[in-house]
Design an enzyme around this catalytic site. Sequence first.
Site, mmCIF file in Angstrom:
data_model
loop_
_atom_site.group_PDB
_atom_site.id
_atom_site.type_symbol
_atom_site.label_atom_id
_atom_site.label_comp_id
_atom_site.label_asym_id
_atom_site.label_seq_id
_atom_site.Cartn_x
_atom_site.Cartn_y
_atom_site.Cartn_z
ATOM 1 N N THR A 151 -8.113 16.907 -11.034
ATOM 2 C CA THR A 151 -7.116 16.393 -11.979
ATOM 3 C C THR A 151 -5.741 16.434 -11.333
ATOM 4 O OG1 THR A 151 -6.101 16.675 -14.167
ATOM 5 C CG2 THR A 151 -6.814 18.682 -13.073
ATOM 6 N N HIS B 186 -8.850 20.272 -28.632
ATOM 7 C CA HIS B 186 -9.920 19.373 -28.189
ATOM 8 C C HIS B 186 -10.503 19.819 -26.848
ATOM 9 C CE1 HIS B 186 -5.845 18.423 -27.221
ATOM 10 N NE2 HIS B 186 -6.207 17.756 -26.153
ATOM 11 N N ARG B 187 -9.593 20.142 -25.891
ATOM 12 C CA ARG B 187 -10.063 20.533 -24.545
ATOM 13 C C ARG B 187 -10.800 21.871 -24.618
ATOM 14 N NH1 ARG B 187 -5.897 19.342 -22.426
ATOM 15 N NH2 ARG B 187 -6.656 17.316 -21.769
ATOM 16 N N PHE C 217 2.178 19.791 -22.641
ATOM 17 C CA PHE C 217 2.494 18.593 -21.859
ATOM 18 C C PHE C 217 2.161 17.366 -22.700
ATOM 19 C CE2 PHE C 217 -1.873 19.816 -21.097
ATOM 20 C CZ PHE C 217 -2.573 18.623 -21.145
ATOM 21 N N ASP D 287 -11.237 13.267 -19.137
ATOM 22 C CA ASP D 287 -10.454 12.138 -19.632
ATOM 23 C C ASP D 287 -10.170 12.399 -21.103
ATOM 24 O OD1 ASP D 287 -9.044 9.822 -19.004
ATOM 25 O OD2 ASP D 287 -10.575 8.529 -19.865
ATOM 26 N N SER D 288 -8.904 12.351 -21.464
ATOM 27 C CA SER D 288 -8.499 12.693 -22.825
ATOM 28 C C SER D 288 -7.644 11.588 -23.405
ATOM 29 C CB SER D 288 -7.696 14.004 -22.825
ATOM 30 O OG SER D 288 -8.504 15.056 -22.357
ATOM 31 N N LYS E 122 -2.936 27.266 -28.220
ATOM 32 C CA LYS E 122 -3.515 25.915 -28.128
ATOM 33 C C LYS E 122 -4.992 26.013 -27.733
ATOM 34 C CE LYS E 122 -3.172 21.464 -25.742
ATOM 35 N NZ LYS E 122 -2.607 20.668 -24.642
HETATM 36 P P1 ITT Z 1 -5.962 13.244 -14.766
HETATM 37 O O1 ITT Z 1 -6.546 11.892 -15.168
HETATM 38 O O2 ITT Z 1 -5.516 13.308 -13.338
HETATM 39 O O3 ITT Z 1 -6.862 14.388 -15.169
HETATM 40 P P2 ITT Z 1 -3.916 12.573 -16.755
HETATM 41 O O4 ITT Z 1 -2.713 13.327 -17.257
HETATM 42 O O5 ITT Z 1 -3.712 11.163 -16.277
HETATM 43 O O6 ITT Z 1 -4.612 13.474 -15.623
HETATM 44 P P3 ITT Z 1 -5.634 11.665 -18.964
HETATM 45 O O7 ITT Z 1 -5.766 10.282 -18.454
HETATM 46 O O8 ITT Z 1 -6.857 12.343 -19.481
HETATM 47 O O9 ITT Z 1 -5.042 12.643 -17.849
HETATM 48 O O10 ITT Z 1 -4.529 11.814 -20.077
HETATM 49 C C1 ITT Z 1 -4.128 10.785 -20.903
HETATM 50 C C2 ITT Z 1 -2.738 11.075 -21.420
HETATM 51 O O11 ITT Z 1 -2.858 11.954 -22.533
HETATM 52 C C3 ITT Z 1 -1.781 11.729 -20.430
HETATM 53 O O12 ITT Z 1 -0.505 11.178 -20.633
HETATM 54 C C4 ITT Z 1 -1.798 13.184 -20.825
HETATM 55 O O13 ITT Z 1 -0.556 13.810 -20.578
HETATM 56 C C5 ITT Z 1 -2.073 13.112 -22.316
HETATM 57 N N1 ITT Z 1 -2.858 14.268 -22.730
HETATM 58 C C6 ITT Z 1 -4.116 14.591 -22.338
HETATM 59 N N2 ITT Z 1 -4.484 15.767 -22.864
HETATM 60 C C7 ITT Z 1 -3.438 16.193 -23.614
HETATM 61 C C8 ITT Z 1 -3.178 17.337 -24.372
HETATM 62 O O14 ITT Z 1 -4.068 18.320 -24.465
HETATM 63 N N3 ITT Z 1 -2.000 17.449 -24.977
HETATM 64 C C9 ITT Z 1 -1.073 16.468 -24.887
HETATM 65 N N4 ITT Z 1 -1.213 15.361 -24.174
HETATM 66 C C10 ITT Z 1 -2.389 15.218 -23.534
#
Ligand code: ITT
Length: 186
Positions: free
Chosen positions: A7, A168-169, A140, A65-66, A163
């Site tokens: 990541t 979710h994570r 973040f 992926d979130s 948190k």
């Molecule tokens: P990687 O793909 O390198 O893991 P990323 O930050 O690009 O990192 P995602 O595509 O999964 O990861 O994230 C989608 C967006 O949602 C991204 O802007 C994250 O900062 C945000 N995000 C993901 N999980 C979050 C959380 O737990 N709290 C707040 N924002 C989150």
Amino acid sequence: MTIQFITTNAGKFAEVSEKLAAASVKLVHLDRGYPEIQTDRLEKVLKYAATGLDDEVKGDYLIDDSGLFIEALGGFPGVYSAYVQRRLGNAGILKLMAGETYRAATFQTVFLLRRGDEHEVFHGDCPGSITESERGRNGFGYDPIFQPQGETRTFGEMSLQEKNAISHRARAVDVLLTHLSATKEL
Ligand code: ITT
């Protein structure tokens, strides 16, 4: 057991490693990106990414992926969450939601774990709502505008441990740990 977490997001790494350390799983940070296709489901993004990573990365790895799915916006930003966070930010989401009283949203995390030749997928959700303004400096991404259901504070106002008790994570990590212990990996 040791797993590499691939990541570019240090916040994700901090959250997952804190939970896995308690279960004696060592997480190593591999700070690199991977190609993400545009599709309607987080899981499909990970499955496509894994086909490339399998050749490039040795050993067991985890990818995450979130996305934030806002009901009044038809699930937007969802699979586009990273792009929207970069281009519009939290202020942009609040602008899109201006005047909207129905503010329900869900955070979703999907993990893909590569162990040996297998790909395993785990899901975690957290229901909540979009706040009227940004609150808190912790976490973040969308954390300052997301208030989990039943809470009075946003994720941005919570410590990492707080948190991690409900996110979710964290729920995806719990499902992952249950699976590892059922398959006697722990
Ligand atoms: P990687 O793909 O390198 O893991 P990323 O930050 O690009 O990192 P995602 O595509 O999964 O990861 O994230 C989608 C967006 O949602 C991204 O802007 C994250 O900062 C945000 N995000 C993901 N999980 C979050 C959380 O737990 N709290 C707040 N924002 C989150």
